[in-house]
Design a protein around this motif. Structure first.
Motif, PDB file in Angstrom:
ATOM      1  N   ARG A   1       0.962  -1.197   0.057  1.00  0.00           N
ATOM      2  CA  ARG A   1       0.070   0.091  -0.059  1.00  0.00           C
ATOM      3  C   ARG A   1       0.750   1.220  -0.252  1.00  0.00           C
ATOM      4  O   ARG A   1       0.411   2.160  -0.786  1.00  0.00           O
ATOM      5  CB  ARG A   1      -1.134   0.060   0.743  1.00  0.00           C
ATOM      6  N   HIS A   2       2.070   1.127   0.433  1.00  0.00           N
ATOM      7  CA  HIS A   2       2.759   2.693   0.643  1.00  0.00           C
ATOM      8  C   HIS A   2       3.006   2.842  -0.251  1.00  0.00           C
ATOM      9  O   HIS A   2       3.911   4.349  -0.542  1.00  0.00           O
ATOM     10  CB  HIS A   2       4.144   1.938   1.748  1.00  0.00           C
ATOM     11  N   LEU A   3       3.455   1.716  -1.218  1.00  0.00           N
ATOM     12  CA  LEU A   3       4.485   2.252  -3.035  1.00  0.00           C
ATOM     13  C   LEU A   3       3.177   3.140  -3.745  1.00  0.00           C
ATOM     14  O   LEU A   3       3.008   3.698  -5.208  1.00  0.00           O
ATOM     15  CB  LEU A   3       3.934   0.794  -3.425  1.00  0.00           C
ATOM     16  N   HIS A   4       1.829   3.155  -2.814  1.00  0.00           N
ATOM     17  CA  HIS A   4       0.648   3.281  -4.610  1.00  0.00           C
ATOM     18  C   HIS A   4       0.707   4.469  -3.765  1.00  0.00           C
ATOM     19  O   HIS A   4       0.745   5.314  -2.923  1.00  0.00           O
ATOM     20  CB  HIS A   4      -0.408   3.290  -4.168  1.00  0.00           C
ATOM     21  N   PRO A   5       0.380   5.713  -4.717  1.00  0.00           N
ATOM     22  CA  PRO A   5      -0.028   7.264  -4.707  1.00  0.00           C
ATOM     23  C   PRO A   5      -1.239   7.609  -3.667  1.00  0.00           C
ATOM     24  O   PRO A   5      -2.310   6.441  -3.669  1.00  0.00           O
ATOM     25  CB  PRO A   5      -0.163   8.365  -6.073  1.00  0.00           C
ATOM     26  N   ILE A   6      -1.470   8.807  -3.256  1.00  0.00           N
ATOM     27  CA  ILE A   6      -2.654   9.061  -1.848  1.00  0.00           C
ATOM     28  C   ILE A   6      -3.522   9.698  -2.813  1.00  0.00           C
ATOM     29  O   ILE A   6      -3.009  10.143  -4.074  1.00  0.00           O
ATOM     30  CB  ILE A   6      -2.426   8.787  -0.754  1.00  0.00           C
ATOM     31  N   CYS A   7      -4.917  10.288  -2.349  1.00  0.00           N
ATOM     32  CA  CYS A   7      -5.390  10.915  -3.159  1.00  0.00           C
ATOM     33  C   CYS A   7      -5.152  12.582  -2.729  1.00  0.00           C
ATOM     34  O   CYS A   7      -5.178  13.199  -3.989  1.00  0.00           O
ATOM     35  CB  CYS A   7      -6.984  10.393  -2.511  1.00  0.00           C
ATOM     36  N   GLY A   8      -5.004  13.020  -1.618  1.00  0.00           N
ATOM     37  CA  GLY A   8      -4.322  13.786  -0.993  1.00  0.00           C
ATOM     38  C   GLY A   8      -5.704  15.089  -0.442  1.00  0.00           C
ATOM     39  O   GLY A   8      -4.823  15.827  -0.690  1.00  0.00           O
ATOM     40  N   ALA A   9      -6.790  14.716  -1.006  1.00  0.00           N
ATOM     41  CA  ALA A   9      -8.096  15.513  -0.618  1.00  0.00           C
ATOM     42  C   ALA A   9      -8.082  15.661  -0.075  1.00  0.00           C
ATOM     43  O   ALA A   9      -7.758  15.202   1.235  1.00  0.00           O
ATOM     44  CB  ALA A   9      -9.466  14.897  -1.662  1.00  0.00           C
ATOM     45  N   LYS A  10      -8.763  17.074   0.416  1.00  0.00           N
ATOM     46  CA  LYS A  10      -9.061  17.517   2.148  1.00  0.00           C
ATOM     47  C   LYS A  10      -9.814  16.689   2.517  1.00  0.00           C
ATOM     48  O   LYS A  10     -11.130  17.416   1.955  1.00  0.00           O
ATOM     49  CB  LYS A  10      -9.064  18.938   2.336  1.00  0.00           C
ATOM     50  N   ALA A  11     -10.294  16.159   4.027  1.00  0.00           N
ATOM     51  CA  ALA A  11     -11.395  15.188   4.176  1.00  0.00           C
ATOM     52  C   ALA A  11     -12.078  16.355   4.915  1.00  0.00           C
ATOM     53  O   ALA A  11     -11.741  16.387   5.716  1.00  0.00           O
ATOM     54  CB  ALA A  11     -10.893  13.642   5.251  1.00  0.00           C
ATOM     55  N   LYS A  12     -13.443  15.995   4.477  1.00  0.00           N
ATOM     56  CA  LYS A  12     -14.128  17.220   5.654  1.00  0.00           C
ATOM     57  C   LYS A  12     -13.900  16.310   7.154  1.00  0.00           C
ATOM     58  O   LYS A  12     -14.589  17.306   7.947  1.00  0.00           O
ATOM     59  CB  LYS A  12     -15.694  17.002   4.987  1.00  0.00           C
ATOM     60  N   SER A  13     -14.051  15.275   7.536  1.00  0.00           N
ATOM     61  CA  SER A  13     -14.377  15.184   8.462  1.00  0.00           C
ATOM     62  C   SER A  13     -13.551  15.046   9.328  1.00  0.00           C
ATOM     63  O   SER A  13     -13.212  15.343  10.805  1.00  0.00           O
ATOM     64  CB  SER A  13     -14.493  13.862   8.665  1.00  0.00           C
ATOM     65  N   THR A  14     -11.879  14.831   9.368  1.00  0.00           N
ATOM     66  CA  THR A  14     -10.667  15.598  10.120  1.00  0.00           C
ATOM     67  C   THR A  14      -9.830  16.795   9.298  1.00  0.00           C
ATOM     68  O   THR A  14      -9.171  17.091  10.192  1.00  0.00           O
ATOM     69  CB  THR A  14      -9.839  13.972   9.584  1.00  0.00           C
ATOM     70  N   GLY A  15     -10.280  17.231   7.790  1.00  0.00           N
ATOM     71  CA  GLY A  15      -9.441  17.948   7.770  1.00  0.00           C
ATOM     72  C   GLY A  15      -7.866  17.883   7.378  1.00  0.00           C
ATOM     73  O   GLY A  15      -6.837  19.041   6.412  1.00  0.00           O
ATOM     74  N   GLU A  16      -7.526  16.361   7.058  1.00  0.00           N
ATOM     75  CA  GLU A  16      -6.026  16.093   7.330  1.00  0.00           C
ATOM     76  C   GLU A  16      -6.820  15.537   5.007  1.00  0.00           C
ATOM     77  O   GLU A  16      -7.132  15.331   5.385  1.00  0.00           O
ATOM     78  CB  GLU A  16      -5.687  15.349   7.551  1.00  0.00           C
ATOM     79  N   PRO A  17      -5.360  15.188   4.928  1.00  0.00           N
ATOM     80  CA  PRO A  17      -5.703  14.474   3.713  1.00  0.00           C
ATOM     81  C   PRO A  17      -6.011  13.706   3.401  1.00  0.00           C
ATOM     82  O   PRO A  17      -5.946  12.384   4.134  1.00  0.00           O
ATOM     83  CB  PRO A  17      -4.183  14.381   2.812  1.00  0.00           C
TER      84      PRO A  17
END
Length: 204
Positions: A39-55
């Motif tokens: 999983r760490h080899l895949h890119p992440i979405c990076g969008a701002k999550a509304k629930s936590t405010g984190e990527p």
């Protein structure tokens, strides 16, 4: 050999004995461990999550930069305008757009219908055209409201003033007394400056 489930054709598959078996759980756990190890080899979405405010830490959808929860599942078109443009298998068509042909056909049908109208139908059509000006419904509604407001204001301006009520007459009398008192105060100030007597008070 892995056991494959039959296709569901878009319908929710009912659980079977195979999905509750120990072999199925072993295969599923192995697949999850293999996925989590990479999983760490895949890119992440990076969008701002509304629930936590984190990527967002989800993996983007295939061929996208966002996950399915942040726009990755939105369809895309082939045109430069975005997803709402139609996508053609061999590129954009070389002929005229379909909308132009549709407009030409509708215009021809309208002319033929007008040519086949009787005198009464033509008179009704002309009356309808006089009352329905071209433009969008919103623009016509705004113009109609403006005309009604202008007519209402003109009618108010043309109306004769109403007769004064008893309360208005009383207020006018009090206003006259106040003006007289102000005049007496001015005279008192002038007389005091010259050493004269004071003027009487209000409403004497």
């Amino acid at each position: 050999m892995k056991r494959r489930s039959p296709p569901t054709n878009g319908k929710r598959r009912k659980p079977t004995a195979w999905s509750y078996s120990a072999e199925f759980r072993t295969i599923a756990n192995a697949a999850l461990r293999r996925f989590n190890s990479q999983r760490h080899l895949h890119p992440i979405c990076g969008a701002k999550a509304k629930s936590t405010g984190e990527p967002c830490r989800q993996i983007p959808a295939k061929g996208r930069t966002r996950c399915k929860l942040h726009g990755g599942a939105t369809p895309r078109g082939d045109g430069p305008a975005g997803w709402h443009t139609p996508g053609f298998p061999n590129g954009l068509p070389t002929g005229k757009p379909r909308s132009d042909a549709y407009k030409v056909r509708k215009r021809r049908q309208r002319r033929a219908a007008i040519a086949a109208m009787t005198a009464d139908e033509l008179a009704r059509l002309e009356a309808w055209r006089r009352t329905h000006k071209p433009g969008s419904t919103r623009d016509r509604s705004h113009g109609r409201n403006a005309r009604e407001a202008r007519q209402w204001l003109e009618a108010i301006m043309k109306e004769a003033p109403n007769a004064p009520t008893p309360d208005q007459l009383e207020l006018n009398a009090l206003r006259a007394q106040l003006h007289a008192h102000i005049a007496r105060l001015d005279a008192e100030i002038a007389a005091e400056a010259e050493g004269g007597a004071l003027v009487s008070g209000l409403f004497d």
